[in-house]
Design an enzyme around this catalytic site. Structure first.
Site, PDB file in Angstrom:
ATOM      1  N   GLY A  77      16.216   2.584   1.214  1.00 44.82           N
ATOM      2  CA  GLY A  77      16.354   3.757   0.342  1.00 44.82           C
ATOM      3  C   GLY A  77      14.983   4.343   0.086  1.00 44.82           C
ATOM      4  O   GLY A  77      13.961   3.687   0.302  1.00 44.82           O
ATOM      5  N   ALA A 135      11.099   9.473  -4.982  1.00 50.00           N
ATOM      6  CA  ALA A 135       9.936  10.345  -5.177  1.00 50.00           C
ATOM      7  C   ALA A 135       8.623   9.618  -4.925  1.00 50.00           C
ATOM      8  O   ALA A 135       7.686  10.195  -4.395  1.00 50.00           O
ATOM      9  CB  ALA A 135       9.964  10.897  -6.596  1.00 50.00           C
ATOM     10  N   GLY A 179       8.093   6.578  -3.274  1.00 48.61           N
ATOM     11  CA  GLY A 179       7.970   5.600  -2.200  1.00 48.61           C
ATOM     12  C   GLY A 179       9.323   5.223  -1.654  1.00 48.61           C
ATOM     13  O   GLY A 179      10.270   5.999  -1.739  1.00 48.61           O
ATOM     14  N   GLU A 180       9.407   4.005  -1.095  1.00 48.53           N
ATOM     15  CA  GLU A 180      10.669   3.600  -0.491  1.00 48.53           C
ATOM     16  C   GLU A 180      10.893   2.105  -0.649  1.00 48.53           C
ATOM     17  O   GLU A 180       9.996   1.356  -1.028  1.00 48.53           O
ATOM     18  CB  GLU A 180      10.691   3.987   0.993  1.00 48.53           C
ATOM     19  CG  GLU A 180       9.554   3.404   1.791  1.00 48.53           C
ATOM     20  CD  GLU A 180       9.513   3.928   3.226  1.00 48.53           C
ATOM     21  OE1 GLU A 180      10.507   4.495   3.698  1.00 48.53           O
ATOM     22  OE2 GLU A 180       8.470   3.744   3.874  1.00 48.53           O
ATOM     23  N   ASP A 183      15.225   2.433 -19.283  1.00 50.88           N
ATOM     24  CA  ASP A 183      15.833   3.270 -18.249  1.00 50.88           C
ATOM     25  C   ASP A 183      17.116   2.613 -17.728  1.00 50.88           C
ATOM     26  O   ASP A 183      17.329   2.513 -16.525  1.00 50.88           O
ATOM     27  CB  ASP A 183      14.830   3.492 -17.108  1.00 50.88           C
ATOM     28  CG  ASP A 183      15.258   4.629 -16.166  1.00 50.88           C
ATOM     29  OD1 ASP A 183      16.138   5.421 -16.555  1.00 50.88           O
ATOM     30  OD2 ASP A 183      14.731   4.701 -15.042  1.00 50.88           O
ATOM     31  N   LYS A 216      20.776   2.406 -16.632  1.00 52.70           N
ATOM     32  CA  LYS A 216      21.804   3.317 -16.113  1.00 52.70           C
ATOM     33  C   LYS A 216      22.464   2.596 -14.938  1.00 52.70           C
ATOM     34  O   LYS A 216      21.914   1.598 -14.439  1.00 52.70           O
ATOM     35  CB  LYS A 216      21.169   4.641 -15.668  1.00 52.70           C
ATOM     36  CG  LYS A 216      20.021   4.511 -14.689  1.00 52.70           C
ATOM     37  CD  LYS A 216      19.342   5.847 -14.456  1.00 52.70           C
ATOM     38  CE  LYS A 216      18.138   5.678 -13.527  1.00 52.70           C
ATOM     39  NZ  LYS A 216      17.399   6.918 -13.346  1.00 52.70           N
ATOM     40  N   ASN A 263      20.601   1.233 -11.971  1.00 53.45           N
ATOM     41  CA  ASN A 263      19.691   0.100 -12.161  1.00 53.45           C
ATOM     42  C   ASN A 263      20.419  -1.212 -12.436  1.00 53.45           C
ATOM     43  O   ASN A 263      19.808  -2.188 -12.852  1.00 53.45           O
ATOM     44  CB  ASN A 263      18.704   0.408 -13.296  1.00 53.45           C
ATOM     45  CG  ASN A 263      17.669   1.430 -12.873  1.00 53.45           C
ATOM     46  OD1 ASN A 263      17.441   1.620 -11.677  1.00 53.45           O
ATOM     47  ND2 ASN A 263      17.044   2.094 -13.828  1.00 53.45           N
ATOM     48  N   ASP A 306      14.533  -2.670 -12.119  1.00 54.02           N
ATOM     49  CA  ASP A 306      13.630  -1.665 -12.684  1.00 54.02           C
ATOM     50  C   ASP A 306      13.274  -1.960 -14.133  1.00 54.02           C
ATOM     51  O   ASP A 306      12.862  -1.071 -14.846  1.00 54.02           O
ATOM     52  CB  ASP A 306      14.278  -0.256 -12.631  1.00 54.02           C
ATOM     53  CG  ASP A 306      13.763   0.523 -11.430  1.00 54.02           C
ATOM     54  OD1 ASP A 306      13.204  -0.115 -10.533  1.00 54.02           O
ATOM     55  OD2 ASP A 306      13.913   1.742 -11.400  1.00 54.02           O
ATOM     56  N   THR A 357      18.192  13.930 -15.546  1.00 54.63           N
ATOM     57  CA  THR A 357      19.417  13.986 -16.344  1.00 54.63           C
ATOM     58  C   THR A 357      19.305  13.007 -17.492  1.00 54.63           C
ATOM     59  O   THR A 357      19.214  11.814 -17.257  1.00 54.63           O
ATOM     60  CB  THR A 357      20.616  13.563 -15.458  1.00 54.63           C
ATOM     61  OG1 THR A 357      20.514  14.282 -14.245  1.00 54.63           O
ATOM     62  CG2 THR A 357      21.919  13.860 -16.135  1.00 54.63           C
TER      63      THR A 357
END
Length: 324
Positions: A23, A26, A28-29, A143, A145, A148, A164, A183
């Protein structure tokens, strides 16, 4: 089918064989990799330093030290938290994490078939245990959600792990700012009203857990752009969620009661993780014994059978996603 290994720092190459991209986001990967000594699969999150370490981070925190934060996170040990296995600070940051083959909770709740209440309970119990552990260790996730929350397998009855965690702590405020620009579906009212300036507390995580539980139980988010009467920010700061009775008719009153006690605008009156774990809905011995059984299975087989298809798309990169 491995990439050219020479692109990676030597100390990483000595321990891991880097493979395909799982995946990207913004900053990195995430790549699949294999531990040379065991051949176990891991996920390697690569964070592009040039894009990430902005002057803003340096200005707000001159003593900023990723290594220290990573050391703290390496010491964290809970079955429902993704374990950081290794960290390399080279031209970019390389964070090695355990791989979760069941993908994100986001994908499970986005399916057209509703999750069973018993499954929601098993997952939510694990989330509460994990966040309680973080809070006891002085870490606020900030964070939470469904992107995560990762699932250990594609079976419905499985362990979940939160990932995360401390991301905003490890990497300065930029990921929080990213959340604010994206969001704010899962953000607590006190975060929105202070726009990240106030010293808000661990209660922000309990709000986000309430939003996740709401989505798991009924399949749609409590605060969303479709509600045209109020802006998203006003919905959240007033705690006015969209309640569609037909979507809740299969959900028990006790489950809804827990949601209501987590989605309380005043952080001082919101349930803590400890109090949420005492809620009647979670006093379910059969669910707890299922969880213990899953735990003992993972301890026995540290080398799970190979799945035919790798479902996990992204171990840790966030996708500012709203559930449609």
């Amino acid at each position: 089918m491995v990439d050219d290994q020479s692109a990676y720092p030597r100390e990483l190459r000595e321990k891991y064989i880097m493979s395909k991209t799982l995946g990207s986001g913004a900053c990195g990967e995430v790549k699949l990799a294999f531990e040379r000594t065991t051949c176990n699969k891991v996920a390697v999150k690569i964070i592009n330093k040039r894009r990430f370490i902005t002057s803003a981070v340096r200005d707000t925190d001159p003593a900023f030290n990723v290594n220290t934060e990573i050391e703290i996170l390496k010491k964290i040990n809970h079955p429902c938290l993704i374990k950081i296995k290794n960290f390399f600070d080279a031209e970019d940051y390389y964070i090695v994490l355990e791989l979760m083959e069941g993908g994100e909770l986001y994908d499970r709740v986005s399916r057209s078939t509703r999750m069973k209440e018993a499954t929601c309970k098993l997952y939510f119990y694990q989330m509460l245990l994990a966040v309680k552990y973080l809070h006891e260790n002085g870490i606020i996730h900030r964070d939470l959600k469904p992107e995560n929350v990762l699932l250990s397998s594609s079976e419905e009855t499985c362990l979940i792990k939160i990932t995360d965690f401390g991301q905003s702590k490890i990497l300065g405020e930029s990921s929080l700012m990213k959340t604010l620009c994206g969001t704010p579906t899962y953000l607590a009212p006190e975060v929105l009203s202070s726009l990240g300036t106030a010293g808000y507390s661990r209660a922000v995580d309990c709000w986000s857990l309430g939003v996740i539980l709401f989505v798991c139980l009924c399949g749609y988010p409590p605060f969303n752009e479709q509600n045209t009467q109020l802006s998203l920010k006003d919905q959240i700061t007033r705690g006015e969620y969209t309640f569609i009775p037909r979507e809740w008719k299969h959900v028990s009153d006790m489950a809804l009661d827990l949601v209501k006690k987590l989605l309380v605008v005043d952080p001082n009156k919101r349930l803590t993780t400890e109090k949420a774990l005492e809620h009647p809905w979670l006093q379910d011995e059969s669910m707890k014994s299922t969880f213990q059984e899953l735990l003992s299975q993972t301890r026995v087989s540290m080398h799970p059978p190979q799945t035919s298809r790798l479902v996990c798309r992204s171990d840790v990169l966030d996708r500012g996603g709203q559930i449609h």
